[in-house]
Design a protein around this motif. Structure first.
Motif, short mmCIF file in Angstrom:
data_model
loop_
_atom_site.label_atom_id
_atom_site.label_comp_id
_atom_site.label_asym_id
_atom_site.label_seq_id
_atom_site.Cartn_x
_atom_site.Cartn_y
_atom_site.Cartn_z
N PHE A 55 -9.24 -10.82 -27.55
CA PHE A 55 -9.80 -9.46 -27.45
C PHE A 55 -10.63 -9.20 -28.78
O PHE A 55 -10.54 -10.25 -29.79
N GLU A 56 -11.43 -8.20 -28.78
CA GLU A 56 -12.25 -8.00 -30.04
C GLU A 56 -11.51 -8.04 -31.17
O GLU A 56 -12.15 -8.24 -32.34
N ASP A 57 -10.35 -7.55 -31.23
CA ASP A 57 -9.61 -7.21 -32.55
C ASP A 57 -8.75 -8.21 -32.84
O ASP A 57 -7.82 -8.17 -33.65
N GLU A 58 -9.28 -9.38 -32.59
CA GLU A 58 -8.68 -10.90 -32.94
C GLU A 58 -7.20 -10.92 -32.36
O GLU A 58 -6.37 -11.85 -32.61
N LYS A 59 -6.81 -10.01 -31.53
CA LYS A 59 -5.71 -10.24 -30.66
C LYS A 59 -5.97 -11.38 -29.50
O LYS A 59 -7.15 -11.34 -29.03
N ASN A 60 -4.86 -12.05 -28.87
CA ASN A 60 -5.16 -12.85 -27.69
C ASN A 60 -3.87 -12.95 -27.16
O ASN A 60 -2.63 -12.72 -27.64
N ILE A 61 -3.97 -13.33 -25.85
CA ILE A 61 -2.86 -13.61 -24.69
C ILE A 61 -3.29 -14.92 -24.14
O ILE A 61 -4.45 -15.12 -23.61
N ARG A 62 -2.42 -16.08 -24.24
CA ARG A 62 -2.57 -17.09 -23.84
C ARG A 62 -1.51 -17.44 -22.79
O ARG A 62 -0.01 -17.66 -23.01
N LEU A 63 -1.75 -17.87 -21.52
CA LEU A 63 -1.11 -17.99 -20.51
C LEU A 63 -0.99 -19.57 -20.08
O LEU A 63 -2.13 -20.30 -19.88
N ASP A 64 0.16 -20.07 -19.93
CA ASP A 64 0.50 -21.52 -19.48
C ASP A 64 1.68 -21.45 -18.41
O ASP A 64 2.63 -20.95 -18.64
N ILE A 65 1.12 -21.95 -17.11
CA ILE A 65 2.00 -22.04 -16.20
C ILE A 65 2.66 -23.54 -15.83
O ILE A 65 2.03 -24.35 -16.08
N SER A 66 4.04 -23.71 -15.61
CA SER A 66 4.46 -25.03 -15.44
C SER A 66 4.01 -25.74 -14.27
O SER A 66 3.53 -24.88 -13.33
N ARG A 67 3.81 -26.85 -14.51
CA ARG A 67 2.93 -27.75 -13.41
C ARG A 67 4.02 -28.55 -12.82
O ARG A 67 5.00 -29.17 -13.20
N PRO A 68 3.64 -28.89 -11.25
CA PRO A 68 2.61 -28.55 -10.47
C PRO A 68 2.49 -27.18 -10.24
O PRO A 68 3.71 -26.75 -9.87
N ILE A 69 1.45 -26.34 -10.08
CA ILE A 69 1.57 -24.99 -9.70
C ILE A 69 1.54 -25.02 -7.94
O ILE A 69 0.26 -25.65 -7.61
N ARG A 70 2.44 -24.56 -7.24
CA ARG A 70 2.32 -24.33 -5.99
C ARG A 70 2.70 -23.00 -5.31
O ARG A 70 3.68 -22.47 -5.80
N ALA A 71 1.99 -22.60 -4.25
CA ALA A 71 2.47 -21.44 -3.77
C ALA A 71 3.68 -21.52 -3.05
O ALA A 71 4.04 -22.57 -2.52
N GLY A 72 4.74 -20.63 -2.92
CA GLY A 72 5.73 -20.59 -2.43
C GLY A 72 6.94 -21.00 -3.21
O GLY A 72 8.10 -21.23 -2.97
N GLU A 73 6.68 -21.66 -4.29
CA GLU A 73 7.77 -22.10 -5.35
C GLU A 73 7.61 -21.52 -6.79
O GLU A 73 6.54 -20.98 -7.10
N GLU A 74 8.85 -21.36 -7.03
CA GLU A 74 9.11 -20.63 -8.74
C GLU A 74 8.37 -21.28 -9.62
O GLU A 74 8.34 -22.74 -9.66
N MET A 75 7.51 -20.54 -10.53
CA MET A 75 7.02 -21.03 -11.48
C MET A 75 7.42 -20.37 -12.63
O MET A 75 7.88 -19.38 -12.92
N THR A 76 7.19 -21.13 -14.00
CA THR A 76 7.62 -20.34 -15.13
C THR A 76 6.22 -20.23 -15.89
O THR A 76 5.44 -21.09 -16.03
N PHE A 77 6.31 -18.95 -16.27
CA PHE A 77 5.12 -18.25 -17.12
C PHE A 77 5.46 -18.47 -18.59
O PHE A 77 6.57 -17.69 -18.80
N ASN A 78 4.74 -19.00 -19.41
CA ASN A 78 4.90 -19.14 -20.80
C ASN A 78 3.64 -18.47 -21.31
O ASN A 78 2.48 -18.87 -21.10
N VAL A 79 3.96 -17.48 -21.97
CA VAL A 79 2.83 -16.61 -22.77
C VAL A 79 2.84 -16.78 -24.27
O VAL A 79 4.08 -16.19 -24.78
N LYS A 80 1.98 -17.05 -25.06
CA LYS A 80 1.77 -16.98 -26.40
C LYS A 80 0.93 -15.82 -26.78
O LYS A 80 -0.35 -15.71 -26.26
N THR A 81 1.22 -14.81 -27.57
CA THR A 81 0.29 -13.90 -28.05
C THR A 81 -0.05 -13.99 -29.59
O THR A 81 0.81 -14.36 -30.55
N GLU A 82 -1.04 -13.19 -29.83
CA GLU A 82 -1.36 -13.03 -31.41
C GLU A 82 -1.53 -11.39 -31.36
O GLU A 82 -2.54 -10.92 -30.66
N GLY A 83 -0.74 -10.84 -32.54
CA GLY A 83 -1.18 -9.17 -32.55
C GLY A 83 -0.39 -8.49 -31.76
O GLY A 83 -0.91 -7.30 -31.61
N PHE A 84 0.54 -8.75 -30.96
CA PHE A 84 0.95 -7.93 -29.91
C PHE A 84 2.66 -7.61 -30.34
O PHE A 84 3.24 -8.83 -30.70
#
Length: 150
Positions: A55-84
């Motif tokens: 974002f413009e104010d030096e904040k960010n959101i980073r998304l990393d999803i557990s692999r392999p990514i497949r439809a119909g299967e549960e995934m783990t969402f890992n998000v790292k942020t700056e400024g939130f």
């Protein structure tokens, strides 16, 4: 007299239900807050690496999803942020090339900058789906938009 009154009340409820059914999305949208979204970089592929929105104010959101990514299967969402400073982040997932509904999940804060949660994207019988994943900071009223092809 009592039967007429009960019939009147029933008709009022039926009319209200009809109005809410017809215009419910518009009524609900008046109570929603406007969220400003920023898209991920186009060359980013969640199947091979994390993706980030800055974002413009030096904040960010980073998304990393557990692999392999497949439809119909549960995934783990890992998000790292700056400024939130949110205690949790909201995830909205919906199809771009077909309406399959909106799926909402909550990511819980694991430490100062990290959030984690589980999500499931349904399988589309028609073939390849393009999904939009929004990670939303309700406190900041902003969201990061990611695209995932499955």
């Amino acid at each position: 007299m009592r039967q007429k009154f009960l019939l009147f009340i029933a008709l009022v409820f039926i009319a209200a239900a009809g109005i809410f059914t017809a215009f419910g999305d518009k009524i609900y949208s008046y109570f929603e807050r406007d969220i400003t979204f920023k898209d991920m970089l186009l060359e980013c592929d969640l199947h091979t690496n994390f993706c980030e929105v800055v974002f413009e104010d030096e904040k960010n959101i980073r998304l990393d999803i557990s692999r392999p990514i497949r439809a119909g299967e549960e995934m783990t969402f890992n998000v790292k942020t700056e400024g939130f400073e949110d205690d949790e982040l909201l995830v909205q997932i919906y199809g771009l090339n077909m309406n399959m509904g909106v799926f909402e999940y909550v990511l819980k804060k694991t430490d100062n900058k990290n959030y984690k949660g589980k999500a499931l994207v349904p399988t589309c019988m028609m073939g390849k789906m393009i999904w939009k994943i929004n990670i939303i900071s309700v406190r900041e009223n902003v969201g990061a938009s990611f695209v995932l092809e499955l």
